[in-house]
Scaffold this motif. Structure first.
Motif, PDB file in Angstrom:
ATOM      1  N   LYS A 248       0.824  -1.124   0.083  1.00 49.12           N
ATOM      2  CA  LYS A 248      -0.025  -0.040   0.086  1.00 49.12           C
ATOM      3  C   LYS A 248       1.014   1.328   0.086  1.00 49.12           C
ATOM      4  N   PRO A 249       0.751   2.217  -0.874  1.00 49.67           N
ATOM      5  CA  PRO A 249       1.375   3.405  -0.533  1.00 49.67           C
ATOM      6  C   PRO A 249       1.510   3.901   0.762  1.00 49.67           C
ATOM      7  N   LYS A 250       2.627   4.532   1.088  1.00 51.36           N
ATOM      8  CA  LYS A 250       2.805   4.885   2.303  1.00 51.36           C
ATOM      9  C   LYS A 250       1.798   5.945   3.229  1.00 51.36           C
ATOM     10  N   HIS A 251       0.983   6.169   2.457  1.00 54.03           N
ATOM     11  CA  HIS A 251       0.093   7.332   2.967  1.00 54.03           C
ATOM     12  C   HIS A 251      -0.901   6.660   4.258  1.00 54.03           C
ATOM     13  N   TYR A 252      -0.711   5.329   4.621  1.00 51.81           N
ATOM     14  CA  TYR A 252      -1.412   4.925   5.666  1.00 51.81           C
ATOM     15  C   TYR A 252      -0.949   5.526   6.794  1.00 51.81           C
ATOM     16  N   ILE A 253       0.381   5.733   7.108  1.00 49.02           N
ATOM     17  CA  ILE A 253       0.744   6.410   8.142  1.00 49.02           C
ATOM     18  C   ILE A 253       0.553   7.872   8.310  1.00 49.02           C
ATOM     19  N   TYR A 254       0.263   8.398   7.146  1.00 54.37           N
ATOM     20  CA  TYR A 254       0.050   9.671   6.906  1.00 54.37           C
ATOM     21  C   TYR A 254      -1.487   9.996   6.799  1.00 54.37           C
ATOM     22  N   SER A 255      -2.329  10.232   7.559  1.00 51.30           N
ATOM     23  CA  SER A 255      -3.613  10.339   7.414  1.00 51.30           C
ATOM     24  C   SER A 255      -4.405  11.067   6.198  1.00 51.30           C
ATOM     25  N   ASN A 256      -5.637  10.748   5.862  1.00 50.00           N
ATOM     26  CA  ASN A 256      -6.204  11.535   4.792  1.00 50.00           C
ATOM     27  C   ASN A 256      -6.233  12.711   5.216  1.00 50.00           C
ATOM     28  N   LYS A 257      -6.646  13.390   6.206  1.00 51.61           N
ATOM     29  CA  LYS A 257      -6.897  14.748   7.010  1.00 51.61           C
ATOM     30  C   LYS A 257      -5.257  15.370   6.690  1.00 51.61           C
ATOM     31  N   ALA A 258      -4.362  14.925   6.889  1.00 48.10           N
ATOM     32  CA  ALA A 258      -3.063  15.267   6.963  1.00 48.10           C
ATOM     33  C   ALA A 258      -2.879  15.671   5.408  1.00 48.10           C
ATOM     34  N   ILE A 259      -3.205  14.547   4.400  1.00 47.11           N
ATOM     35  CA  ILE A 259      -2.866  14.585   3.101  1.00 47.11           C
ATOM     36  C   ILE A 259      -3.809  15.823   2.530  1.00 47.11           C
ATOM     37  N   GLU A 260      -4.998  15.930   2.874  1.00 44.42           N
ATOM     38  CA  GLU A 260      -5.944  17.112   2.476  1.00 44.42           C
ATOM     39  C   GLU A 260      -5.423  18.379   2.816  1.00 44.42           C
ATOM     40  N   GLU A 285      12.222  21.158  -4.925  1.00 44.19           N
ATOM     41  CA  GLU A 285      12.189  22.391  -4.704  1.00 44.19           C
ATOM     42  C   GLU A 285      10.766  22.925  -4.062  1.00 44.19           C
ATOM     43  N   LEU A 286       9.803  22.358  -4.563  1.00 44.03           N
ATOM     44  CA  LEU A 286       8.394  22.559  -3.962  1.00 44.03           C
ATOM     45  C   LEU A 286       8.359  22.010  -2.717  1.00 44.03           C
ATOM     46  N   GLY A 291       8.309  22.429   3.483  1.00 46.41           N
ATOM     47  CA  GLY A 291       8.750  21.844   4.637  1.00 46.41           C
ATOM     48  C   GLY A 291       8.357  20.460   4.565  1.00 46.41           C
ATOM     49  N   GLU A 292       7.982  19.618   3.480  1.00 51.95           N
ATOM     50  CA  GLU A 292       7.701  18.385   3.612  1.00 51.95           C
ATOM     51  C   GLU A 292       8.671  17.384   2.743  1.00 51.95           C
ATOM     52  N   THR A 293       8.635  16.098   2.572  1.00 50.54           N
ATOM     53  CA  THR A 293       9.330  15.351   1.491  1.00 50.54           C
ATOM     54  C   THR A 293       8.992  15.255   0.486  1.00 50.54           C
ATOM     55  N   GLN A 295       8.005  12.631  -1.531  1.00 52.91           N
ATOM     56  CA  GLN A 295       7.093  11.653  -1.571  1.00 52.91           C
ATOM     57  C   GLN A 295       5.842  11.991  -0.982  1.00 52.91           C
ATOM     58  N   LYS A 296       5.806  12.873  -0.027  1.00 54.47           N
ATOM     59  CA  LYS A 296       4.545  13.255   0.488  1.00 54.47           C
ATOM     60  C   LYS A 296       3.785  14.258  -0.377  1.00 54.47           C
ATOM     61  N   VAL A 297       4.652  15.187  -0.834  1.00 58.67           N
ATOM     62  CA  VAL A 297       4.047  16.131  -1.718  1.00 58.67           C
ATOM     63  C   VAL A 297       3.360  15.483  -3.085  1.00 58.67           C
ATOM     64  N   SER A 298       4.137  14.394  -3.541  1.00 57.85           N
ATOM     65  CA  SER A 298       3.702  13.848  -4.736  1.00 57.85           C
ATOM     66  C   SER A 298       2.664  12.996  -4.314  1.00 57.85           C
ATOM     67  N   GLU A 299       2.505  12.435  -3.264  1.00 54.95           N
ATOM     68  CA  GLU A 299       1.164  11.517  -2.883  1.00 54.95           C
ATOM     69  C   GLU A 299       0.052  12.553  -2.599  1.00 54.95           C
ATOM     70  N   ALA A 300       0.116  13.718  -2.093  1.00 56.74           N
ATOM     71  CA  ALA A 300      -0.902  14.753  -2.167  1.00 56.74           C
ATOM     72  C   ALA A 300      -1.640  15.035  -3.210  1.00 56.74           C
ATOM     73  N   ILE A 301      -0.706  15.447  -4.442  1.00 60.61           N
ATOM     74  CA  ILE A 301      -0.876  15.811  -5.466  1.00 60.61           C
ATOM     75  C   ILE A 301      -1.856  14.560  -6.460  1.00 60.61           C
ATOM     76  N   LYS A 302      -1.009  13.491  -6.053  1.00 59.72           N
ATOM     77  CA  LYS A 302      -1.871  12.291  -6.938  1.00 59.72           C
ATOM     78  C   LYS A 302      -3.248  11.995  -6.237  1.00 59.72           C
ATOM     79  N   LEU A 303      -3.246  12.040  -5.078  1.00 59.21           N
ATOM     80  CA  LEU A 303      -4.564  11.448  -4.337  1.00 59.21           C
ATOM     81  C   LEU A 303      -5.525  12.323  -4.465  1.00 59.21           C
ATOM     82  N   ASN A 304      -5.381  13.704  -4.640  1.00 57.78           N
ATOM     83  CA  ASN A 304      -6.248  14.766  -4.947  1.00 57.78           C
ATOM     84  C   ASN A 304      -6.613  15.144  -6.220  1.00 57.78           C
TER      85      ASN A 304
END
Length: 375
Positions: A248-260, A285-286, A291-293, A295-304
């Motif tokens: 599963k993509p690693k966002h299971y430890i980074y909650s949906n609310k945090a992603i949004e 650079e973005l 102030g994030e990694t 991977q998390k920025v890419s995940e937030a864009i992909k999921l939303n």
């Protein structure tokens, strides 16, 4: 008397079935196709359990003092369960979890016991010249050695609580039905394993010392063995069904609310700072700006948005180009200049991306919205 004998035979049959269960499960698992890493860890665990069962079976047919070395080895196999219990759970939950230093502490009980056995053998071989055979530590110091199993019990409890809380957290934010089933499956595995350890410990340290009446002891042993056999069969079933959870993509430890929330920050920085105007902007650079990694920025864009980073950025560049093409202050700019101002690094890229987003080329867009004709 005959009733006790029948009960005794049933106890022996149940005990034998319980001992041979790891062997049967090991054989089935060896023929399993497409083994994952956690399956290989389980195979190693079962192999050690089979050796332990082999010694336990010999103890049924032979006097304990006739197999002193095997008795000490048996305790090593028993204490190693803590290590395999920890490694198996980690290999399921952590991505590509092969080895880590925090696994070492789960090996300490079996390692310390191994050292004690080696020292005992060395002492008897070189300092005691009485011609006697090897004297088992288990037989010589049984009452003291029981306390060596305390780290095993405490370790199982600590690891069990950790794994249960981790699975609870994963299940809370999991929307994938298939993966939720595997998370729930592993919780059952965890529950059955801890239950088996609890039953064995309860008998060894409590019930066996309290119950003095032989008939009551036989009834209690029979009931507990039936319970353990049932748990072992269920455990084998869930072992074979278990799949890794880290695919599963690693966002299971980074909650949906945090992603949004993170995606909201990304949109804000796009609107207010316009980093997309930099033709060489990268996700790293973005991520630094946020102030994030990456991977998390890419995940937030992909999921939303269900877009890649560059598709997401280019959409903002196209919107910017559309505004500039209609802006009276930019009437003297050529189409190429507008594209460069919007963050594109070449006319070809500008034309291609613009057409993909709008369905028309920049020139046709100008004609359509009746802005000043540009070269």
């Amino acid at each position: 008397m005959e009733e006790n004998q029948s009960m005794g035979l049933m106890v022996l049959a149940l005990y034998t079935l319980m001992l041979f269960a790891p062997f049967l499960l090991l054989v089935i698992l060896l023929f399993k196709k497409n083994k994952e890493f956690h399956d290989k860890v389980l195979i190693a665990w079962l192999a050690v359990s089979v050796l332990n069962s082999f010694v336990e079976f010999i103890k049924i047919t032979e006097p304990p003092n006739s197999i002193p070395i095997l008795l000490d080895l048996n305790r090593i196999f028993l204490l190693s369960n803590l290590f395999f219990f920890h490694w198996y759970l980690k290999s399921l939950i952590k991505s590509e979890y092969k080895w880590c230093n925090n696994l070492v502490w789960t090996l300490l009980p079996s390692l310390l016991w191994s050292v004690a056995c080696v020292v005992n053998w060395f002492f008897q071989q070189f300092f005691l010249k009485n011609g006697q055979s090897y004297n088992s530590l288990v037989l010589e110091y049984d009452h003291y050695i029981e306390w060596l199993e305390v780290p095993l019990i405490i370790g199982v409890i600590v690891i069990g609580i950790w794994a249960w809380s981790k699975l609870k957290e994963m299940l809370k934010y999991e929307e994938n039905t298939s993966l939720s089933i595997h998370i729930s499956n592993l919780r059952k595995v965890l529950l059955f394993l801890v239950s088996i350890y609890f039953i064995v410990v309860s008998w060894e340290y409590c019930l066996s010392k309290v119950l003095q009446n032989e008939s009551i002891r036989l009834v209690c042993i029979t009931f507990l063995l039936w319970l353990i056999v049932g748990l072992v069969i269920a455990l084998g079933f869930y072992f074979l069904r278990q799949k890794s959870l880290y695919k599963k993509p690693k966002h299971y430890i980074y909650s949906n609310k945090a992603i949004e929330k993170l995606f909201g920050f990304i949109v804000d920085i796009m609107v207010n700072t316009k980093p997309y105007l930099n033709p060489s902007l990268t996700i790293s650079e973005l991520a630094v700006m946020l102030g994030e990694t990456p991977q998390k920025v890419s995940e937030a864009i992909k999921l939303n948005t269900n877009q890649t980073f560059y598709s997401f950025i280019n959409k903002y560049r196209v919107d910017e180009a559309k505004k500039l093409l209609q802006d009276p202050n930019y009437t003297s700019y050529t189409i190429l200049s507008i594209g460069l101002e919007a963050g594109f690094n070449s006319k070809a890229t500008f034309n291609r991306v613009f057409k993909n987003e709008t369905g028309v080329t920049p020139s046709n867009y100008c004609y359509k919205v009746k802005c000043k004709e540009r070269i």
